[in-house]
Scaffold this motif. Structure first.
Motif, short mmCIF file in Angstrom:
data_model
loop_
_atom_site.label_atom_id
_atom_site.label_comp_id
_atom_site.label_asym_id
_atom_site.label_seq_id
_atom_site.Cartn_x
_atom_site.Cartn_y
_atom_site.Cartn_z
N GLY A 105 7.00 15.19 8.67
CA GLY A 105 6.77 15.32 7.23
C GLY A 105 6.16 14.06 6.65
O GLY A 105 6.35 12.95 7.16
N ALA A 106 5.39 14.22 5.59
CA ALA A 106 4.77 13.07 4.94
C ALA A 106 5.76 12.36 4.03
O ALA A 106 6.74 12.94 3.56
N GLY A 107 5.50 11.09 3.77
CA GLY A 107 6.33 10.32 2.86
C GLY A 107 6.14 10.77 1.42
O GLY A 107 5.09 11.31 1.04
N GLY A 108 7.18 10.56 0.61
CA GLY A 108 7.13 10.94 -0.80
C GLY A 108 6.40 9.92 -1.65
O GLY A 108 6.26 8.74 -1.28
N LEU A 109 5.94 10.36 -2.80
CA LEU A 109 5.27 9.49 -3.77
C LEU A 109 6.27 8.49 -4.35
O LEU A 109 7.40 8.85 -4.66
N GLY A 110 5.85 7.24 -4.48
CA GLY A 110 6.71 6.24 -5.10
C GLY A 110 6.93 6.53 -6.57
O GLY A 110 6.12 7.19 -7.24
N GLY A 111 8.07 6.07 -7.09
CA GLY A 111 8.41 6.30 -8.49
C GLY A 111 7.55 5.47 -9.43
O GLY A 111 7.03 4.40 -9.07
N THR A 112 7.42 5.94 -10.65
CA THR A 112 6.67 5.22 -11.68
C THR A 112 7.47 4.03 -12.18
O THR A 112 8.70 4.11 -12.33
N GLY A 157 6.74 2.17 -7.49
CA GLY A 157 7.39 2.05 -6.19
C GLY A 157 6.44 2.35 -5.05
O GLY A 157 5.45 3.08 -5.19
N THR A 158 6.74 1.80 -3.89
CA THR A 158 5.96 2.05 -2.67
C THR A 158 6.23 3.46 -2.16
O THR A 158 7.36 3.95 -2.20
N GLY A 159 5.19 4.11 -1.71
CA GLY A 159 5.35 5.46 -1.16
C GLY A 159 6.16 5.44 0.13
O GLY A 159 6.25 4.43 0.84
N SER A 176 10.21 14.75 12.55
CA SER A 176 11.09 14.01 11.62
C SER A 176 10.60 14.16 10.19
O SER A 176 9.39 14.27 9.94
N ASN A 177 11.57 14.15 9.27
CA ASN A 177 11.22 14.22 7.85
C ASN A 177 10.52 12.94 7.41
O ASN A 177 10.74 11.86 7.97
N GLY A 178 9.70 13.07 6.37
CA GLY A 178 9.08 11.89 5.77
C GLY A 178 10.08 11.10 4.95
O GLY A 178 11.10 11.63 4.49
N GLY A 179 9.81 9.82 4.74
CA GLY A 179 10.69 8.96 3.96
C GLY A 179 10.52 9.18 2.46
O GLY A 179 9.45 9.56 1.98
N THR A 180 11.58 8.93 1.70
CA THR A 180 11.54 9.02 0.24
C THR A 180 10.78 7.84 -0.35
O THR A 180 10.93 6.71 0.12
N GLY A 181 9.97 8.09 -1.37
CA GLY A 181 9.28 7.01 -2.05
C GLY A 181 10.26 6.09 -2.77
O GLY A 181 11.32 6.52 -3.24
N ALA A 182 9.92 4.82 -2.86
CA ALA A 182 10.80 3.84 -3.49
C ALA A 182 10.81 4.01 -5.01
O ALA A 182 9.84 4.49 -5.61
N THR A 183 11.92 3.63 -5.62
CA THR A 183 12.05 3.67 -7.07
C THR A 183 11.12 2.64 -7.72
O THR A 183 10.95 1.53 -7.20
N GLY A 184 10.50 3.01 -8.82
CA GLY A 184 9.65 2.07 -9.54
C GLY A 184 10.45 0.91 -10.10
O GLY A 184 11.65 1.02 -10.38
N ASN A 185 9.79 -0.23 -10.27
CA ASN A 185 10.45 -1.42 -10.78
C ASN A 185 10.69 -1.34 -12.29
O ASN A 185 9.93 -0.69 -13.03
N THR A 186 11.72 -2.01 -12.75
CA THR A 186 12.06 -2.05 -14.17
C THR A 186 11.00 -2.84 -14.94
O THR A 186 10.50 -3.86 -14.46
N GLY A 187 10.67 -2.35 -16.12
CA GLY A 187 9.73 -3.08 -16.96
C GLY A 187 10.31 -4.40 -17.45
O GLY A 187 11.53 -4.54 -17.60
#
Length: 380
Positions: free
Chosen positions: A160-167, A317-319, A327-338
């Motif tokens: 599976g492909a990795g998820g999109l990183g968070g905004t 966040g990083t994808g 194997s499943n793709g990894g979850t995208g990282a949470t975006g950083n706090t402003g």
């Protein structure tokens, strides 16, 4: 295994290959009579039967695969697919069958009759997931019964492909003080003996027009909205958020004791500014699959700058990393706090998207699996 292609053949050889019940007769081994399938075209269907007719006869249809994609076995076996003749697919070492698009690498339709054996010494590989949570493809999609897989090679569902990183989060709001002065412009009158002297009115936005009079005596006053307010001998007067200033004497008249002044006005206001928007999340990496390596996710974009004294938006966040075979793709990282502004704090970034699901080694109807090679992913 096939009967010898030359030399002597005994009826016991026919029994070993095709079975049958004692006492045996050659008539049992006519083609399409029950034991000998239709692929053995040298074997007669009736009449005279010579043992030499059985040279090379085999109790199955055998097909050798070549490297290709999205193979539907009903097409490979043709008219024999729906007959009870046993079927065997051989995938030799160095042969690769891959899946593309939405298709499995090998498709086994449900209308198969008889049995099927797949001898895999090569590679059967599903499609790798496309970036941002794409699912991996299946290696074999099976809808038939009586399927056996003998695997000594590679049998792999796509990763599976990795998820999109968070905004990234929005930056905090800011505020700053703004000083504004409007230059000397309109005339106001100091008039001790001639009260009805004409005067210019200020009007800005929704303010009510008003007049300011500076009298020679001790009770200078202002009028606004029909009401009077005492200002004494002050040289300034505050109204509507502005401070009005008596600046320069510009005209005098002794006859009526008139003194005319230029004026200015000034104010300081607090101006609110908005924090910058958060950066977009990075794309997830591709999953490993047919003709495709798995990849790491991309970094997120930087946040936008905020206004004066406001915070910059957080970096996305990083994808997620693409999954390996099966194997499943990894979850995208949470975006950083402003970043914080001087008025409010920055907000938290959003969570990344989940990774794509892995493809199966075999999906659908269960198979008999004999494995001494490498299998990646679930087997039905």
């Amino acid at each position: 295994m096939p009967l010898p292609s030359s030399g002597q053949i005994r009826i016991s050889d026919l029994v070993d290959e095709f079975g049958g019940s004692a006492p045996h007769a050659l008539s049992e081994y006519y083609r399409n009579a029950g034991f000998v399938p239709s692929n053995n075209t040298n074997v007669p269907t009736s009449g005279q039967f010579r043992m030499s007719n059985a040279h090379g006869a085999v109790n199955e249809i055998a097909v050798a695969a070549t490297s290709s994609t999205n193979v539907n076995l009903s097409n490979l076996f043709g008219g024999n697919w729906t007959t009870t003749v046993p079927k065997r697919l051989t995938i030799g070492s160095g042969v690769t069958i891959g899946g593309t698009g939405s298709s499995a690498a090998i498709i086994i339709p449900s209308n198969m009759a008889g049995t099927l054996v797949i001898d895999n010494a090569g590679s059967i590989i599903g499609k790798g997931g496309t970036p941002n949570s794409g699912a991996g493809g299946h290696a074999i999609s099976n809808s038939a019964s009586n399927v056996t897989i003998n695997n000594t090679g590679v049998l792999a569902g796509g990763g599976g492909a990795g998820g999109l990183g968070g905004t990234g989060g929005t930056g905090g709001n800011g505020t700053y003080s703004s000083y504004e002065r409007q230059p000397a412009a309109d005339y106001y009158y100091n008039n001790a003996s001639y009260y009805n002297q004409s005067s210019t009115h200020w009007r800005t936005g929704s303010e009510t027009p008003f007049r300011i009079y500076w009298f020679a005596g001790t009770s200078s006053q202002a009028t606004y909205n029909g009401s009077y307010g005492q200002v004494g001998n002050s040289t300034s007067f505050t109204f509507g958020g502005w401070t009005y200033l008596r600046v320069n004497l510009s005209y005098t008249s002794n006859e009526y004791d008139i003194r005319q002044y230029t004026i200015a006005r000034e104010r300081t206001t607090n101006v609110s500014t908005s924090g910058g928007s958060g950066g977009g999340g990075g794309n997830g990496g591709a999953g490993r699959g047919y003709n495709q390596a798995n990849a790491s996710g991309a970094g997120g974009s930087g946040g936008a700058a905020g206004g004066t004294n406001a915070g910059t938006g957080g970096t996305g966040g990083t994808g997620g990393t693409g999954g390996n075979y099966g194997s499943n793709g990894g979850t995208g990282a949470t975006g950083n706090t402003g970043a914080n502004g001087n008025a409010t704090g920055g907000t938290s970034g959003s969570g990344g998207s989940g990774g794509g699901a892995a493809g199966a080694a075999v999906t659908g109807t269960s198979v008999t699996m004999n494995n001494s090679g490498s299998v990646y992913g679930a087997v039905a």
